[in-house]
Design a protein around this motif. Structure first.
Motif, PDB file in Angstrom:
ATOM      1  N   GLN A 175      46.190  44.400   0.519  1.00 19.93           N
ATOM      2  CA  GLN A 175      46.168  45.041   1.830  1.00 19.93           C
ATOM      3  C   GLN A 175      45.953  46.553   1.710  1.00 19.93           C
ATOM      4  OE1 GLN A 175      49.531  43.930   4.322  1.00 19.93           O
ATOM      5  NE2 GLN A 175      49.513  41.845   3.495  1.00 19.93           N
ATOM      6  N   ILE A 176      46.567  47.169   0.700  1.00 24.28           N
ATOM      7  CA  ILE A 176      46.375  48.608   0.500  1.00 24.28           C
ATOM      8  C   ILE A 176      44.922  48.907   0.150  1.00 24.28           C
ATOM      9  CG2 ILE A 176      47.062  50.592  -0.889  1.00 24.28           C
ATOM     10  CD1 ILE A 176      49.781  49.292  -1.270  1.00 24.28           C
ATOM     11  N   ILE A 177      44.320  48.057  -0.731  1.00 21.87           N
ATOM     12  CA  ILE A 177      42.911  48.241  -1.091  1.00 21.87           C
ATOM     13  C   ILE A 177      42.032  48.110   0.145  1.00 21.87           C
ATOM     14  CG2 ILE A 177      40.990  47.275  -2.424  1.00 21.87           C
ATOM     15  CD1 ILE A 177      43.019  46.475  -4.558  1.00 21.87           C
ATOM     16  N   VAL A 178      42.276  47.072   0.950  1.00 21.83           N
ATOM     17  CA  VAL A 178      41.484  46.856   2.164  1.00 21.83           C
ATOM     18  C   VAL A 178      41.619  48.052   3.099  1.00 21.83           C
ATOM     19  CG1 VAL A 178      41.274  45.441   4.243  1.00 21.83           C
ATOM     20  CG2 VAL A 178      41.571  44.344   2.019  1.00 21.83           C
ATOM     21  N   HIS A 235      33.695  53.504 -10.965  1.00 20.35           N
ATOM     22  CA  HIS A 235      34.731  54.468 -10.602  1.00 20.35           C
ATOM     23  C   HIS A 235      34.561  54.911  -9.152  1.00 20.35           C
ATOM     24  CE1 HIS A 235      35.841  55.881 -14.944  1.00 20.35           C
ATOM     25  NE2 HIS A 235      35.992  54.587 -14.768  1.00 20.35           N
ATOM     26  N   LEU A 236      33.299  55.130  -8.751  1.00 25.55           N
ATOM     27  CA  LEU A 236      33.042  55.640  -7.404  1.00 25.55           C
ATOM     28  C   LEU A 236      33.408  54.606  -6.338  1.00 25.55           C
ATOM     29  CD1 LEU A 236      29.612  57.423  -8.018  1.00 25.55           C
ATOM     30  CD2 LEU A 236      31.885  58.444  -7.963  1.00 25.55           C
ATOM     31  N   ILE A 237      33.113  53.329  -6.591  1.00 25.28           N
ATOM     32  CA  ILE A 237      33.405  52.311  -5.576  1.00 25.28           C
ATOM     33  C   ILE A 237      34.894  51.988  -5.513  1.00 25.28           C
ATOM     34  CG2 ILE A 237      31.117  51.307  -5.840  1.00 25.28           C
ATOM     35  CD1 ILE A 237      32.335  49.039  -7.417  1.00 25.28           C
ATOM     36  N   ARG A 238      35.681  52.533  -6.440  1.00 26.48           N
ATOM     37  CA  ARG A 238      37.136  52.326  -6.441  1.00 26.48           C
ATOM     38  C   ARG A 238      37.897  53.548  -5.943  1.00 26.48           C
ATOM     39  NH1 ARG A 238      35.002  48.938 -10.028  1.00 26.48           N
ATOM     40  NH2 ARG A 238      36.044  46.957 -10.539  1.00 26.48           N
ATOM     41  N   GLY A 239      37.190  54.472  -5.294  1.00 21.85           N
ATOM     42  CA  GLY A 239      37.878  55.562  -4.611  1.00 21.85           C
ATOM     43  C   GLY A 239      37.653  56.945  -5.162  1.00 21.85           C
ATOM     44  N   VAL A 261      35.768  43.901  -1.931  1.00 22.58           N
ATOM     45  CA  VAL A 261      37.144  43.612  -2.349  1.00 22.58           C
ATOM     46  C   VAL A 261      37.143  42.592  -3.477  1.00 22.58           C
ATOM     47  CG1 VAL A 261      39.344  42.629  -1.617  1.00 22.58           C
ATOM     48  CG2 VAL A 261      38.151  44.230  -0.126  1.00 22.58           C
ATOM     49  N   ARG A 262      36.323  41.549  -3.354  1.00 19.63           N
ATOM     50  CA  ARG A 262      36.250  40.547  -4.424  1.00 19.63           C
ATOM     51  C   ARG A 262      35.647  41.131  -5.698  1.00 19.63           C
ATOM     52  NH1 ARG A 262      34.981  37.085   0.159  1.00 19.63           N
ATOM     53  NH2 ARG A 262      36.680  35.563   0.421  1.00 19.63           N
ATOM     54  N   LYS A 263      34.760  42.115  -5.548  1.00 19.04           N
ATOM     55  CA  LYS A 263      34.114  42.719  -6.707  1.00 19.04           C
ATOM     56  C   LYS A 263      35.102  43.514  -7.553  1.00 19.04           C
ATOM     57  CE  LYS A 263      30.333  45.917  -7.918  1.00 19.04           C
ATOM     58  NZ  LYS A 263      29.581  44.963  -8.747  1.00 19.04           N
ATOM     59  N   ILE A 264      36.056  44.201  -6.903  1.00 17.09           N
ATOM     60  CA  ILE A 264      36.970  45.079  -7.640  1.00 17.09           C
ATOM     61  C   ILE A 264      38.325  44.438  -7.905  1.00 17.09           C
ATOM     62  CG2 ILE A 264      35.821  47.122  -6.731  1.00 17.09           C
ATOM     63  CD1 ILE A 264      38.089  47.514  -4.803  1.00 17.09           C
ATOM     64  N   THR A 265      38.540  43.198  -7.444  1.00 20.12           N
ATOM     65  CA  THR A 265      39.790  42.483  -7.711  1.00 20.12           C
ATOM     66  C   THR A 265      39.468  41.156  -8.370  1.00 20.12           C
ATOM     67  OG1 THR A 265      39.832  41.358  -5.551  1.00 20.12           O
ATOM     68  CG2 THR A 265      40.838  43.563  -5.682  1.00 20.12           C
ATOM     69  N   SER A 266      40.498  40.355  -8.578  1.00 23.59           N
ATOM     70  CA  SER A 266      40.303  39.039  -9.190  1.00 23.59           C
ATOM     71  C   SER A 266      40.192  37.934  -8.142  1.00 23.59           C
ATOM     72  CB  SER A 266      41.470  38.742 -10.143  1.00 23.59           C
ATOM     73  OG  SER A 266      42.704  38.726  -9.424  1.00 23.59           O
ATOM     74  N   LEU A 267      40.102  38.290  -6.865  1.00 22.83           N
ATOM     75  CA  LEU A 267      39.990  37.277  -5.805  1.00 22.83           C
ATOM     76  C   LEU A 267      38.639  36.587  -5.877  1.00 22.83           C
ATOM     77  CD1 LEU A 267      41.591  39.112  -2.736  1.00 22.83           C
ATOM     78  CD2 LEU A 267      42.672  37.585  -4.386  1.00 22.83           C
ATOM     79  N   SER A 268      38.644  35.284  -5.619  1.00 16.77           N
ATOM     80  CA  SER A 268      37.411  34.501  -5.608  1.00 16.77           C
ATOM     81  C   SER A 268      36.977  34.251  -4.169  1.00 16.77           C
ATOM     82  CB  SER A 268      37.633  33.178  -6.344  1.00 16.77           C
ATOM     83  OG  SER A 268      38.584  32.381  -5.652  1.00 16.77           O
ATOM     84  N   LYS A 269      35.871  33.535  -4.027  1.00 17.91           N
ATOM     85  CA  LYS A 269      35.367  33.231  -2.684  1.00 17.91           C
ATOM     86  C   LYS A 269      36.322  32.326  -1.910  1.00 17.91           C
ATOM     87  CE  LYS A 269      30.487  33.765  -3.868  1.00 17.91           C
ATOM     88  NZ  LYS A 269      29.141  33.119  -3.912  1.00 17.91           N
ATOM     89  N   LYS A 281      46.521  42.168  -8.448  1.00 15.19           N
ATOM     90  CA  LYS A 281      45.509  41.145  -8.727  1.00 15.19           C
ATOM     91  C   LYS A 281      44.189  41.791  -9.189  1.00 15.19           C
ATOM     92  CE  LYS A 281      47.414  37.809  -5.434  1.00 15.19           C
ATOM     93  NZ  LYS A 281      48.070  37.051  -6.503  1.00 15.19           N
ATOM     94  N   LEU A 282      44.274  42.537 -10.254  1.00 19.73           N
ATOM     95  CA  LEU A 282      43.077  43.156 -10.821  1.00 19.73           C
ATOM     96  C   LEU A 282      42.423  42.199 -11.810  1.00 19.73           C
ATOM     97  CD1 LEU A 282      44.341  46.781 -11.532  1.00 19.73           C
ATOM     98  CD2 LEU A 282      43.172  45.912  -9.515  1.00 19.73           C
TER      99      LEU A 282
END
Length: 573
Positions: free
Chosen positions: A239-242, A73-77, A284-292, A163-164
């Motif tokens: 982009q909003i997350i970044v 929760h903390l690392i997501r804002g 960003v990759r940790k909290i979304t579904s984006l891969s390397k 893309k969660l």
């Protein structure tokens, strides 16, 4: 959302058939060094005593002034004191922080960042209802308590593809305590922790915007559509997350200034310095579904509002000033400037009226929420009173049944005690009377039975003493039993014990007589002596009578005191 103390309204959820895990989900917190380093880089642990880590407890017991939260929760804002909008959502939905999943927390962070940095408005309930709704999290058989509620995007909403990830692994095990701050108000900023509280579905979970709210937010929805679809300047959820991760401002924290007044590196609401590029991309990759393989945008294609990019003002576009070289148009230009000034004044007036209208709308919305909350509370109180009446009636009925059963039981006991007393009297022919009866049939019957019992115990003790004295004579080669029952059984065999003792005594007497005859050195034909069938009864009595003087001498010799009973019967064989 108004700053109110968060309370619970127990509205039953008839649609949930799954069993709620409740406290069974909690286990000992497992926070790694990697988690600690990440919290440190994000500046969340920089403030003294902002975070407290559990020791060995397997169920949260937050210290005074702390609440339960999660690393994810903390690392997501999330930070304290929490944003008023988040506090309002918890109140309206009837939830605690641990009821929300990490993806739900991220949805709220993105929404607040979108409103403040890209729409230039404060996050509001009307716009939220057009985009989001709540649903229960779990399987057909099990409903979670930790992360038991999911915030989802409506299928009809034109919103960003965030893309969660489908699932955040192990987040329930990474819990900790965060310091509670009230942001200058008397009420709790975060609801006090209650891990056993059940999640109850509310009508607000599916609340939709009213027609008036849809009309007032139509321009905002159009702007969201424009942000997503302007060619070359498309804005995405990533982009909003970044943006909020790079700005180092926690969206879910109550801040001094909204994001449209963000001043950059010197902003008072920043928690830490800029993250390194590799740390930012990894987070960003940790909290979304984006891969390397997926690229992480370094900035937004749409410039967010800030102190250096102010919000647009609702004024009429400036008219072109007509130059002096256009002879004949100077008077027209002066009139145009006057009309422009008049239009600006009207625009300012309209802006003030719009601001007042917005305040009135917010107040009306707040009053409506308060009214709904009061109505829900009244319904809950009414239901509670009715439930209390039913429980009281049930308790009274149960007490009456218990009293009746107890009375019946006491009467049965009294009858049994009286019967036992009568049986004792019938067997012993002894009846007792109480000197001071208690006038209580149960107690008096018990007292009489105790008297009879004492009499019976005395008789048993006397009988045992008498049998103990007789035992060595009847059973010289046996050990005396320890209990009275076993001792009594010894004196009730199938054979005649008295006859057996007399036989033994007769045997000893005959043996002694034969020994005395042998000692007298008389010549005896023992075959004739043993032929007792030839002796007549009268002859036997005269022989016994003649032998009595010598018998006394012999008995005295062998140590036996003779009795006065006659011994003229024939020998027993």
């Amino acid at each position: 959302m108004p700053p109110r103390r968060l309370t619970r309204h127990n509205t039953p959820d008839s649609s949930m058939a799954a069993a709620d895990l409740g406290t069974a989900e909690w286990e000992r917190s497992k926070i790694t060094n990697q988690d600690l380093n990440l919290l440190k880089k994000l500046g969340i642990t920089a403030k003294p005593k902002a975070v407290c880590f559990p020791s060995e407890e397997s169920y949260p017991a937050p210290p005074m002034g702390y609440r339960v939260s999660f690393v994810d929760h903390l690392i997501r804002g999330l930070s304290t004191p929490i944003h008023p909008f988040l506090r309002g959502l918890l109140y309206v939905y009837g939830l605690q922080l641990h009821h929300l999943t990490p993806n739900s927390i991220l949805h709220i962070s993105i929404f607040i960042t979108l409103c403040e940095a890209f729409l230039g408005v404060s996050p509001n309930w009307a716009l939220w209802k057009r985009i989001f709704f709540c649903r229960r999290n779990g399987s057909p058989n099990v409903a979670y308590n930790i992360g038991g509620v999911v915030i989802s995007i409506r299928s009809t909403a034109d919103y960003f593809d965030v893309k969660l990830p489908d699932s955040v692994q192990g987040w329930r095990k990474r819990w900790l305590y965060i310091r509670e701050e009230n942001d200058g108000c008397l009420e709790d900023n975060i609801p006090p922790f209650d891990g056993a509280e059940k999640i109850l579905r509310r009508r607000s979970w599916d609340a939709e915007a009213t027609e008036e709210e849809r009309t007032s937010t139509e321009s905002l929805m159009a702007r969201i559509h424009e942000l997503q679809n302007t060619r070359g300047k498309e804005l995405s959820g990533i982009q909003i997350i970044v943006y909020f991760l790079k700005s180092r401002v926690q969206p879910l924290q109550a801040r001094k200034f909204p994001l449209w007044k963000y001043t950059g590196n010197e902003d008072v609401d920043r928690l830490s310095v800029d993250l390194e590029v590799k740390d930012l991309e990894r987070l960003v990759r940790k909290i979304t579904s984006l891969s390397k393989k997926d690229a992480i945008p370094s900035s937004c294609r749409v410039k967010p509002y800030s102190a250096t990019h102010a919000l647009p003002k609702p004024v009429i576009k400036d008219l072109l000033r007509i130059g002096a070289q256009f002879v004949g148009y100077r008077e027209y230009a002066n009139k145009a400037e006057e009309k422009l000034a008049e239009a600006n004044d009207r625009a300012n007036t309209l802006a003030q009226q719009l601001e007042q209208s917005e305040k009135a709308r917010k107040k009306a919305e707040s009053d409506a929420i308060d009214a709904r909350a009061e109505a829900d509370k009244a319904k809950a109180d009414a239901a509670g009173v009715e439930d209390l009446r039913k429980r009281l009636h049930t308790a009274e009925t149960s007490l009456s049944d218990h009293i009746a059963a107890q009375s019946a039981r006491e009467e049965a006991i009294r009858k049994r005690l009286t019967t036992q007393s009568r049986r004792f009297v019938a067997r012993t022919a002894q009846e007792f009377q109480l000197d001071e009866p208690a006038n209580d049939s149960l107690l008096d019957a018990l007292s009489l039975l105790e008297v009879h019992g004492s009499e019976a115990r005395g008789g048993i003790d006397q009988a045992k003493a008498g049998l103990s004295r007789l035992f060595p004579y009847f059973f010289p080669k046996k050990e005396e039993p320890a209990t009275f029952l076993d001792l009594a059984k010894c004196f009730n065999p199938s054979e005649d014990l008295g006859l057996r003792v007399r036989h033994e005594n007769m045997k000893i007497a005959v043996e002694n007589t034969v020994a005395l005859v042998a000692d007298s050195q008389q010549s005896i034909d023992w075959s004739k002596v043993g032929d007792t069938d030839q002796i007549e009864q009268s002859r036997w009595r005269s022989l016994i009578k003649a032998a009595k003087p010598n018998t006394r001498k012999i008995l005295a010799y062998i140590g036996i005191k003779p009795s006065s009973t006659p011994s003229s019967s024939k020998p027993e064989v």
